[in-house]
Design a protein around this motif. Structure first.
Motif, PDB file in Angstrom:
ATOM      1  N   MET A  24       3.714  36.220   9.301  1.00  0.00           N
ATOM      2  CA  MET A  24       2.620  35.277   9.057  1.00  0.00           C
ATOM      3  C   MET A  24       1.656  35.281  10.240  1.00  0.00           C
ATOM      4  N   ALA A  25       2.211  35.313  11.460  1.00  0.00           N
ATOM      5  CA  ALA A  25       1.366  35.332  12.660  1.00  0.00           C
ATOM      6  C   ALA A  25       0.460  36.560  12.639  1.00  0.00           C
ATOM      7  N   ALA A  26       1.018  37.697  12.235  1.00  0.00           N
ATOM      8  CA  ALA A  26       0.212  38.918  12.202  1.00  0.00           C
ATOM      9  C   ALA A  26      -0.951  38.762  11.224  1.00  0.00           C
ATOM     10  N   SER A  27      -0.678  38.127  10.094  1.00  0.00           N
ATOM     11  CA  SER A  27      -1.747  37.978   9.105  1.00  0.00           C
ATOM     12  C   SER A  27      -2.805  36.968   9.557  1.00  0.00           C
ATOM     13  N   LEU A  28      -2.435  36.110  10.497  1.00  0.00           N
ATOM     14  CA  LEU A  28      -3.399  35.096  10.964  1.00  0.00           C
ATOM     15  C   LEU A  28      -4.132  35.504  12.240  1.00  0.00           C
ATOM     16  N   GLU A  29      -3.736  36.634  12.813  1.00  0.00           N
ATOM     17  CA  GLU A  29      -4.339  37.032  14.095  1.00  0.00           C
ATOM     18  C   GLU A  29      -5.867  37.109  14.059  1.00  0.00           C
ATOM     19  N   PRO A  30      -6.463  37.599  12.957  1.00  0.00           N
ATOM     20  CA  PRO A  30      -7.937  37.623  12.935  1.00  0.00           C
ATOM     21  C   PRO A  30      -8.545  36.234  13.128  1.00  0.00           C
ATOM     22  N   TYR A  31      -7.884  35.214  12.607  1.00  0.00           N
ATOM     23  CA  TYR A  31      -8.415  33.848  12.769  1.00  0.00           C
ATOM     24  C   TYR A  31      -8.247  33.374  14.206  1.00  0.00           C
ATOM     25  N   ALA A  32      -7.156  33.809  14.825  1.00  0.00           N
ATOM     26  CA  ALA A  32      -6.958  33.461  16.233  1.00  0.00           C
ATOM     27  C   ALA A  32      -8.056  34.092  17.083  1.00  0.00           C
ATOM     28  N   ARG A  33      -8.592  35.219  16.591  1.00  0.00           N
ATOM     29  CA  ARG A  33      -9.664  35.898  17.335  1.00  0.00           C
ATOM     30  C   ARG A  33     -11.034  35.370  16.943  1.00  0.00           C
ATOM     31  N   GLY A  34     -11.082  34.411  16.057  1.00  0.00           N
ATOM     32  CA  GLY A  34     -12.377  33.769  15.817  1.00  0.00           C
ATOM     33  C   GLY A  34     -12.891  33.829  14.391  1.00  0.00           C
ATOM     34  N   ARG A  35     -12.247  34.570  13.488  1.00  0.00           N
ATOM     35  CA  ARG A  35     -12.730  34.574  12.105  1.00  0.00           C
ATOM     36  C   ARG A  35     -12.632  33.156  11.538  1.00  0.00           C
ATOM     37  N   LYS A  36     -13.656  32.763  10.772  1.00  0.00           N
ATOM     38  CA  LYS A  36     -13.696  31.385  10.272  1.00  0.00           C
ATOM     39  C   LYS A  36     -12.632  31.132   9.213  1.00  0.00           C
ATOM     40  N   SER A  37     -12.115  29.922   9.236  1.00  0.00           N
ATOM     41  CA  SER A  37     -11.105  29.558   8.250  1.00  0.00           C
ATOM     42  C   SER A  37     -11.161  28.062   7.989  1.00  0.00           C
ATOM     43  N   MET A  39      -8.402  26.799   6.315  1.00  0.00           N
ATOM     44  CA  MET A  39      -7.016  26.684   5.845  1.00  0.00           C
ATOM     45  C   MET A  39      -6.429  25.298   6.104  1.00  0.00           C
ATOM     46  N   MET A  40      -6.809  24.707   7.236  1.00  0.00           N
ATOM     47  CA  MET A  40      -6.248  23.406   7.617  1.00  0.00           C
ATOM     48  C   MET A  40      -7.279  22.279   7.474  1.00  0.00           C
ATOM     49  N   ALA A  41      -8.313  22.566   6.704  1.00  0.00           N
ATOM     50  CA  ALA A  41      -9.358  21.545   6.544  1.00  0.00           C
ATOM     51  C   ALA A  41      -8.746  20.243   6.042  1.00  0.00           C
ATOM     52  N   GLY A  42      -9.142  19.146   6.667  1.00  0.00           N
ATOM     53  CA  GLY A  42      -8.632  17.838   6.247  1.00  0.00           C
ATOM     54  C   GLY A  42      -7.288  17.470   6.844  1.00  0.00           C
ATOM     55  N   LYS A  43      -6.674  18.401   7.580  1.00  0.00           N
ATOM     56  CA  LYS A  43      -5.364  18.103   8.187  1.00  0.00           C
ATOM     57  C   LYS A  43      -5.541  17.735   9.663  1.00  0.00           C
ATOM     58  N   ILE A  44      -4.623  16.904  10.106  1.00  0.00           N
ATOM     59  CA  ILE A  44      -4.678  16.467  11.508  1.00  0.00           C
ATOM     60  C   ILE A  44      -3.337  16.725  12.183  1.00  0.00           C
ATOM     61  N   LEU A  45      -3.435  17.313  13.374  1.00  0.00           N
ATOM     62  CA  LEU A  45      -2.251  17.569  14.181  1.00  0.00           C
ATOM     63  C   LEU A  45      -2.270  16.619  15.378  1.00  0.00           C
ATOM     64  N   MET A  64      -4.913  24.931  15.664  1.00  0.00           N
ATOM     65  CA  MET A  64      -5.270  23.983  14.613  1.00  0.00           C
ATOM     66  C   MET A  64      -6.778  24.002  14.353  1.00  0.00           C
ATOM     67  N   LYS A  65      -7.573  24.005  15.415  1.00  0.00           N
ATOM     68  CA  LYS A  65      -9.027  23.935  15.238  1.00  0.00           C
ATOM     69  C   LYS A  65      -9.592  25.209  14.624  1.00  0.00           C
ATOM     70  N   ARG A  66      -9.054  26.349  15.029  1.00  0.00           N
ATOM     71  CA  ARG A  66      -9.568  27.603  14.469  1.00  0.00           C
ATOM     72  C   ARG A  66      -9.235  27.721  12.980  1.00  0.00           C
ATOM     73  N   TYR A 289      -1.117  35.388  22.246  1.00  0.00           N
ATOM     74  CA  TYR A 289      -0.331  35.411  21.011  1.00  0.00           C
ATOM     75  C   TYR A 289       0.282  34.049  20.672  1.00  0.00           C
ATOM     76  N   GLY A 290       0.283  33.158  21.642  1.00  0.00           N
ATOM     77  CA  GLY A 290       0.698  31.797  21.332  1.00  0.00           C
ATOM     78  C   GLY A 290      -0.142  31.184  20.219  1.00  0.00           C
ATOM     79  N   VAL A 291      -1.384  31.619  20.122  1.00  0.00           N
ATOM     80  CA  VAL A 291      -2.270  31.035  19.104  1.00  0.00           C
ATOM     81  C   VAL A 291      -1.872  31.474  17.688  1.00  0.00           C
TER      82      VAL A 291
END
Ligand SMILES: Nc1ncnc2c1ncn2[C@@H]1O[C@H](COP(=O)(O)OP(=O)(O)OP(=O)(O)O)[C@@H](O)[C@H]1O
Ligand SMILES: [Mg+2]
Ligand SMILES: [Zn+2]
Lengths: 306, 159
Positions: A24-37, A39-45, A64-66, A289-291
């Motif tokens: 799952m982390a591998a599939s999300l790496e582009p978002y960690a690098r800044g691609r817009k998402s 996915m967590m809209a409306g959620k609060i951590l 969470m923010k990305r 990679y923590g992100v």
């Protein structure tokens, strides 16, 4: 996918669950690098850090923010007033009512488990005293997988293996992958026997040495940790020991071409700055990679369809 | 069954009519057994304690006799924490009418404190201590919060 409600310790992860987080982390790496998402809209951590932390707290916040979610934070003042007056049980019940998940770091061992018993929402342990810090281990595994390989791995864990909780849980997790582990530490900071016995009982090959030079040419990963000055009453002794576990580019001339050097950071002087420019250095990559790894956990715990 | 043959060289304690005899307690642990049963400080209970007598099963054993009280299952099982080999004899009309061994449950709640001073269970949080029983003889416990094991000196951590 995993069915966990909380992330408290590495021991609660099976090999399959670890694999699903890393995928799952591998599939999300582009978002960690800044691609817009969104996915967590409306959620609060909610980040409940009762102890200072820079990278763990900020990387959770970034994750969470990305992904388009929001973050609420216990400020330092609130942290101290709550830790003085209100019970942790009450705090998590209250904040759990505001947020979709809680990240907690607390100085007492077992605090994250207690939080999970009272929280109405998932709890992620970001360090409970000398206890567990599972998201660190997962990002370490992700780093090894991406920058080296988890199968047939030969790894040296170096430094303070007695008190360092990150190496205990990393060693445990690596035992699930059948890694070949060399423990390199001063005699006074050896890995505790029960932990070693547990690794061997899982069929892991564990060797122990004081001499880093003896192993550096034969491993795929060098996992460095900091040796704390406080562990040595005698400063002369500390300096002697610390200098034996300090790596420089010269020291690595005979190393395998693909050797990677990791460190949970912050480093003090166990890795010379001149190592940073070598092809072996991976510690900054590791901390990035923590992100994606924390994104993966958030998505699996509270993402749509979780 | 009613003959009293286990106390060597004659009776150290006179027979009781009704109550409980806790036999085969490891030598020296009788007072901890009483503590587990809530018998300490000022008490009304009629209790006799025999300590460190020769035994066939253990090298030295203690015996505790409590008059007019038949122990409950849960009390019996707590005894297993510090006397895993104990036998519990329920006496009625001077006869042993029931003999039980002790058996620890898989988890014990609110009986033993965690020995880790930095454990969250040793704070003012609204929780009871919880220990998983990993092995029963010798007793090995593990705190469910901090995972610290407890095996020696369990009696010192009784709540
Ligand atoms: N009426 C009584 N009053 C006081 N103590 C008693 C009485 N009856 C039995 N006991 C004690 O209770 C314990 C168990 O008695 P029991 O007659 O079953 O002995 P036993 O055959 O040696 O048992 P075990 O196999 O458990 O050692 C002994 O220590 C005995 O001295
Ligand atoms: Mg007998
Ligand atoms: Zn504990």
């Amino acid at each position: 996918m995993f069915k966990k409600r909380h992330v408290l310790t590495m021991r609660e992860f099976s090999r399959e669950e670890i694999d699903s987080v890393l995928d799952m982390a591998a599939s999300l790496e582009p978002y960690a690098r800044g691609r817009k998402s969104d996915m967590m809209a409306g959620k609060i951590l909610a980040l409940l850090f009762f102890e200072p932390s820079t990278r763990t707290r900020m990387s959770f916040e970034t994750a969470m923010k990305r992904l388009g979610g929001g973050v609420i934070n216990l400020g330092p003042a609130e942290g101290s007033s709550i830790s003085k007056g209100e019970s942790l049980a009450d705090t998590v019940r209250v904040i759990g009512g505001y947020a979709d998940a809680l990240v907690i770091r607390h100085p007492k061992e077992g605090s994250a488990r207690l939080a999970s018993q009272f929280s109405p929402v998932p709890v992620l342990n970001a360090g409970d005293g000398a206890g567990h810090h599972p998201t660190q281990t997962l990002l370490d595994l992700y780093t090894i997988k991406k920058e080296s390989h988890l199968e047939n791995l030969s790894i040296a864990l170096v430094g303070d293996l007695k008190y360092g909780r990150t190496v205990h849980s990393l060693a445990y997790a690596l035992s699930l992958f059948g890694a070949d582990i060399t423990l390199v530490s001063p005699a006074s900071l050896r890995m505790p026997d029960p932990i070693k016995a547990d690794l061997s009982s899982k069929g892991t090959r564990v060797r122990e040495t004081c001499d880093l030079g003896e192993v550096i040419n034969n491993v795929d990963v060098l996992y460095m940790t900091r040796i704390q000055r406080e562990r040595f009453p005698d400063p002369v002794e500390y300096n002697k020991v610390a200098s034996c576990y300090r790596i420089t580019p010269e020291f690595m001339t005979g190393a395998r071409e693909g050797l990677i050097v990791m460190h949970p950071l912050p480093r003090v002087d166990e890795i010379a700055p001149s190592v940073d420019g070598t092809p072996h250095a991976r510690y900054f990559q590791q901390s990035f990679y923590g992100v994606p790894v924390r994104m993966a956990l958030l998505k699996m715990l509270i993402g749509r369809g979780a | 069954m009613s003959e009293i043959k286990d106390v060597p060289k004659g009776l150290r304690v006179k027979p009781i009519n009704n109550g409980t005899v806790i036999d085969h307690i490891a030598g020296g642990q009788a007072l901890n057994v009483l503590k587990i049963l809530g018998i300490y400080g000022i008490t009304d209970a009629t209790v006799s304690v025999v300590m460190n007598v020769e035994s066939r099963k253990l090298c030295k054993k203690d015996i505790v006799k409590i008059e007019d009280r038949e122990l409950l299952e849960e009390e019996v099982n707590r005894i297993a924490l510090i006397a895993p080999a104990a036998s519990i004899n329920i006496i009625r009309d001077g006869k042993v009418i029931e003999k039980r061994t002790v058996d620890l449950p898989d988890e014990i709640v609110g009986v033993v404190r965690c020995q880790n001073p930095n454990c969250i269970s040793n704070t003012l949080e609204p929780i009871k201590s919880r220990m998983l029983v990993k092995t029963k003889n010798p007793v090995l416990l593990r705190c469910i919060y901090c995972e610290q094991p407890l095996t020696d000196r369990i009696a010192e951590y009784l709540i």
